[in-house]
Enzyme design. Structure first.
Site, PDB file in Angstrom:
ATOM      1  N   TYR A 143      37.753  47.796  43.612  1.00 36.59           N
ATOM      2  CA  TYR A 143      38.849  48.414  44.353  1.00 36.59           C
ATOM      3  C   TYR A 143      38.528  49.859  44.746  1.00 36.59           C
ATOM      4  O   TYR A 143      39.086  50.377  45.706  1.00 36.59           O
ATOM      5  CB  TYR A 143      40.127  48.410  43.510  1.00 36.59           C
ATOM      6  CG  TYR A 143      40.927  47.141  43.591  1.00 36.59           C
ATOM      7  CD1 TYR A 143      40.380  45.917  43.242  1.00 36.59           C
ATOM      8  CD2 TYR A 143      42.254  47.165  44.010  1.00 36.59           C
ATOM      9  CE1 TYR A 143      41.133  44.759  43.303  1.00 36.59           C
ATOM     10  CE2 TYR A 143      43.008  46.013  44.076  1.00 36.59           C
ATOM     11  CZ  TYR A 143      42.439  44.809  43.724  1.00 36.59           C
ATOM     12  OH  TYR A 143      43.194  43.663  43.786  1.00 36.59           O
ATOM     13  N   LYS A 192      31.964  38.350  34.213  1.00 38.42           N
ATOM     14  CA  LYS A 192      31.044  37.424  34.885  1.00 38.42           C
ATOM     15  C   LYS A 192      29.634  37.870  34.501  1.00 38.42           C
ATOM     16  O   LYS A 192      28.778  38.157  35.352  1.00 38.42           O
ATOM     17  CB  LYS A 192      31.298  37.464  36.405  1.00 38.42           C
ATOM     18  CG  LYS A 192      30.548  36.420  37.214  1.00 38.42           C
ATOM     19  CD  LYS A 192      31.030  34.990  36.985  1.00 38.42           C
ATOM     20  CE  LYS A 192      30.116  34.004  37.709  1.00 38.42           C
ATOM     21  NZ  LYS A 192      30.440  32.598  37.380  1.00 38.42           N
ATOM     22  N   ASP A 224      35.365  32.367  35.834  1.00 39.02           N
ATOM     23  CA  ASP A 224      35.631  31.032  36.390  1.00 39.02           C
ATOM     24  C   ASP A 224      36.161  30.107  35.298  1.00 39.02           C
ATOM     25  O   ASP A 224      37.137  29.373  35.490  1.00 39.02           O
ATOM     26  CB  ASP A 224      34.383  30.457  37.083  1.00 39.02           C
ATOM     27  CG  ASP A 224      33.105  30.592  36.264  1.00 39.02           C
ATOM     28  OD1 ASP A 224      33.124  31.276  35.218  1.00 39.02           O
ATOM     29  OD2 ASP A 224      32.080  30.003  36.673  1.00 39.02           O
ATOM     30  N   ASP A 248      43.520  41.106  38.819  1.00 37.09           N
ATOM     31  CA  ASP A 248      44.426  40.850  39.951  1.00 37.09           C
ATOM     32  C   ASP A 248      44.598  39.344  40.131  1.00 37.09           C
ATOM     33  O   ASP A 248      45.715  38.844  40.265  1.00 37.09           O
ATOM     34  CB  ASP A 248      43.840  41.482  41.221  1.00 37.09           C
ATOM     35  CG  ASP A 248      44.706  41.226  42.441  1.00 37.09           C
ATOM     36  OD1 ASP A 248      45.940  41.364  42.321  1.00 37.09           O
ATOM     37  OD2 ASP A 248      44.159  40.878  43.501  1.00 37.09           O
ATOM     38  N   ASP A 252      47.959  36.655  38.754  1.00 32.50           N
ATOM     39  CA  ASP A 252      48.753  35.822  39.668  1.00 32.50           C
ATOM     40  C   ASP A 252      48.742  34.364  39.214  1.00 32.50           C
ATOM     41  O   ASP A 252      49.757  33.662  39.311  1.00 32.50           O
ATOM     42  CB  ASP A 252      48.209  35.902  41.105  1.00 32.50           C
ATOM     43  CG  ASP A 252      48.895  36.985  41.928  1.00 32.50           C
ATOM     44  OD1 ASP A 252      49.488  37.898  41.324  1.00 32.50           O
ATOM     45  OD2 ASP A 252      48.838  36.916  43.177  1.00 32.50           O
TER      46      ASP A 252
HETATM   47  C1  IPM Z   1      48.773  43.810  42.595  1.00 32.01           C
HETATM   48  C2  IPM Z   1      48.652  43.717  44.084  1.00 32.01           C
HETATM   49  C3  IPM Z   1      47.840  44.917  44.575  1.00 32.01           C
HETATM   50  C4  IPM Z   1      46.475  44.836  43.915  1.00 32.01           C
HETATM   51  C5  IPM Z   1      47.697  45.051  46.101  1.00 32.01           C
HETATM   52  C6  IPM Z   1      49.017  44.980  46.799  1.00 32.01           C
HETATM   53  C7  IPM Z   1      46.949  46.298  46.466  1.00 32.01           C
HETATM   54  O1  IPM Z   1      48.081  42.505  44.463  1.00 32.01           O
HETATM   55  O2  IPM Z   1      49.303  44.831  42.102  1.00 32.01           O
HETATM   56  O3  IPM Z   1      48.365  42.867  41.915  1.00 32.01           O
HETATM   57  O4  IPM Z   1      45.608  44.105  44.378  1.00 32.01           O
HETATM   58  O5  IPM Z   1      46.285  45.532  42.914  1.00 32.01           O
HETATM   59 MG    MG Z   2      47.845  41.142  42.845  1.00 33.85          MG
END
Ligand code: IPM
Ligand code: MG
Length: 359
Positions: A143, A192, A224, A248, A252
Site C-alpha cells: 500500500y 507468502k 492461499d 485487507d 473481507d
Molecule cells: C479497507 C478498505 C481500504 C483498504 C480501501 C478503501 C483503501 O478496503 O479498509 O479494508 O484497502 O485498506
Molecule cells: Mg478492505
C-alpha cells in the site's frame, strides 16, 4: 464532567447515515456514564474533493491529531472512480493512517450465534462459531511501497512494491502477541514465505519474537492456504497477524462468514498517546446510500472499540456489544443480512435506536 473530543468523518455513501446512528448510541452511553462527548465533523473522501479539491484537507488531519479519537464512516464512490490514484477518495483513508501513524488495524470477526444461519458456510461449520481477531499491518507493505509506471522492454508497465522493515514487522507482531496473550493464547501469522522475500523476513522476525511470549502458541500459514482454512475451520483461529495487503483480503473473507460485511468493526491504532481511528470495514456502498437500509452495526461496534481502547470505558463498551447481541437475538435484521424465518427487517435508524434502547 469529563469531556471527550471525537473527530467525526462521515465521508461518502452510507458513511453519514451509519455515523448518525452511531452518535445516537454514543449519546445514550455518554449520558449514562456522565461524560461529555464533543463531536467535530470533518471533511474527507469524495465529499472533500467536491468541497475543497482535496481528498484529505490539511485541516482535517490537524483536527484529527487534536482529538481524543477519530470515528470514520466510509469514503469513495463511482463519481470519483476515474480520478488518478493520488486524487481518489481512498487517499483520505491511506493519508489518515499514515499521518496518525496507525500501524496496527484490529478487525474482530465474530459470528453471532443468532446469525449462524445467515453465514454462507455449511451449517456444520458455522454452528461451531467464529471469533477471530485480525491484526493487519496498516502503514506499510504494498500500500505504501514504491510504485509507478514506466516504459518497459515490452511497452508501458506499472509496478507496486512490497517492502517491510524488521521494525515494522516487530511493532505489529507485538500487537498480535499481546492480543493473543489476552485471549485464547494462539497466534497465526499469515505470509507468502514460499515465494516472497518480504514474507521470509516477516516469518523470521515473528519467530524470533515468539521467545518473548512463551504462553502464546504461534503457527504460520501461507496466505492461499489461510484463505482455505478460514472457510474450512474458522472456529479454530484466535488471532491472525498479517501484512497490509493480505489482511485487507482475508478480513473481507472473514466478514462474509459472519453473514454480512455490515457487521465488522475496526480500530486502527498507533503509538500510545496518539489518537486512534475507528471505522466499519465495509465501504461506502453508494447503491445503498440515502435509503435508510444500511447496517449501522459495524459502525456502532467500532464505537464500542473506541470506548474500550481509547477511553478505557470497558463497562460501556461491553454494554454496547451486549445490546447489539440482544437486538440480533430478538430477530431484528437490516437488509444486508440473510433473513431467516421470524426475523424483522428494519432500517438504519430503527436499528440504531433499538441498540440505544437495549443498552
Ligand atoms: C479497507 C478498505 C481500504 C483498504 C480501501 C478503501 C483503501 O478496503 O479498509 O479494508 O484497502 O485498506
Ligand atoms: Mg478492505
Amino acid at each position: 464532567m469529563k469531556r471527550l473530543e471525537i473527530a467525526i468523518i462521515p465521508g461518502d455513501g452510507i458513511g453519514p447515515e451509519v455515523l448518525n446512528g452511531t452518535r445516537l448510541v454514543l449519546d445514550a452511553v455518554a449520558s449514562r456514564a456522565g461524560v461529555e462527548m464533543r463531536y467535530t465533523e470533518l471533511l474527507a473522501g469524495g465529499i472533500a474533493i467536491d468541497a475543497t479539491g482535496e481528498p484529505l484537507p490539511d485541516a482535517t488531519v490537524a483536527a484529527c491529531k487534536r482529538s481524543d479519537a477519530v470515528l470514520l464512516g466510509a469514503v469513495g464512490g463511482p463519481r470519483w472512480d476515474t480520478l488518478p490514484g493520488d486524487r481518489r477518495p481512498e487517499r483520505a483513508l491511506l493519508g489518515l493512517r499514515e499521518a496518525l501513524g496507525l500501524f496496527a488495524n484490529l478487525r474482530p470477526a465474530r459470528l453471532y450465534s443468532a446469525l449462524s444461519g445467515s453465514s454462507p458456510l455449511h451449517p456444520d461449520i458455522s454452528a461451531q462459531g467464529m471469533d477471530i481477531l485480525f491484526v493487519r499491518e496498516l502503514t506499510g507493505g504494498m500500500y505504501f511501497g514504491e510504485r509507478g509506471r514506466r516504459l518497459g522492454p515490452n511497452g508501458p508497465e506499472a509496478f507496486d512494491t512490497e517492502c517491510y522493515s524488521v521494525g515494522e514487522i516487530e511493532r505489529v507482531a507485538r500487537v498480535g502477541f499481546e492480543a493473543a496473550a489476552g485471549r485464547k493464547g494462539r497466534l497465526t501469522s499469515v505470509d507468502k514465505a514460499n515465494v516472497l522475500e518480504s514474507s521470509r523476513l516477516w516469518r523470521e522476525t515473528v519467530i524470533a519474537m515468539s521467545a518473548e511470549y512463551p504462553a502464546v502458541t504461534l503457527d504460520h500459514l501461507y496466505v492461499d492456504n489461510a484463505s482455505m482454512q478460514l472457510i474450512r475451520r474458522p472456529f479454530d483461529f484466535d488471532v491472525i497477524v498479517t501484512s497490509n495487503m493480505f489482511g485487507d483480503i482475508l478480513s473481507d473473507e472473514a466478514a462474509m462468514i459472519t453473514g454480512s460485511i455490515g457487521l465488522l468493526p475496526s480500530a486502527s491504532v498507533g503509538q500510545p498517546g496518539t489518537p486512534a481511528m475507528y471505522e466499519p470495514i465495509h465501504g461506502s456502498a453508494p447503491d445503498l446510500a440515502g435509503r435508510d437500509v444500511a447496517n449501522p452495526l459495524a459502525s456502532i461496534l467500532s464505537a464500542a472499540m473506541m470506548l474500550r481502547l481509547s477511553f478505557q470505558m470497558d463497562a460501556e463498551a461491553d454494554a454496547v456489544e451486549k445490546a447489539v447481541s440482544r437486538v440480533l437475538d430478538a430477530g431484528y435484521r437490516t437488509a444486508d443480512i440473510l433473513q431467516g424465518s421470524g426475523s424483522t427487517r428494519i432500517g438504519t435508524q430503527e436499528m440504531s435506536r433499538l441498540v440505544a434502547e437495549h443498552l
